[in-house]
Design an enzyme around this catalytic site. Sequence first.
Site, PDB file in Angstrom:
ATOM      1  CD  GLU A   6      -2.890  -1.227   0.119  1.00 22.62           C
ATOM      2  OE1 GLU A   6      -3.025  -0.227  -0.620  1.00 22.62           O
ATOM      3  OE2 GLU A   6      -3.556  -2.268  -0.026  1.00 22.62           O
ATOM      4  CB  CYS A   8      -5.714  -2.145   6.784  1.00 18.19           C
ATOM      5  SG  CYS A   8      -6.028  -3.895   7.080  1.00 18.19           S
ATOM      6  CG  HIS A  19      -4.081  -5.065   2.386  1.00 17.06           C
ATOM      7  ND1 HIS A  19      -4.265  -3.722   2.133  1.00 17.06           N
ATOM      8  CD2 HIS A  19      -4.833  -5.341   3.490  1.00 17.06           C
ATOM      9  CE1 HIS A  19      -5.076  -3.210   3.034  1.00 17.06           C
ATOM     10  NE2 HIS A  19      -5.440  -4.169   3.867  1.00 17.06           N
TER      11      HIS A  19
END
Length: 125
Positions: A15, A80, A98
């Site tokens: 991410e 998250c 992830h």
Amino acid sequence: IHLGVAVTYDRITLERCAYNDASFRVADANGFQPTGEKIDEDAALGAVRRTTIDVETVAAAARSAGAHVAVSDDAGRFVCNYLYFRSLAGGAPCVFVHVPPLDKLDLASQLEALCLLREKLVDAV
């Protein structure tokens, strides 16, 4: 390095950023379910924080070594993203990874890719 499961993903995903937006579609384990709330009151709703790690280069290096790794600009709006947004405020190199559910990528493949990613992330910092 933070890890979380993304049920719609089919590969490990780095991410790039997190958003100042706590809009949980379901409650977390403690029953907390904010909607349209700021994670950091001192930043604008929807403000973006980005990792200082060059996740594109890390992902490319991991792919060159055989790992199925992607990069995303959306850590979601659940726990998250909340954790990642808070962590990115600290100034230390940080990344959220992830992983897909085990029925989409088996545990052995995930562990192999995560060990490779750890090596590439350390090199990048």
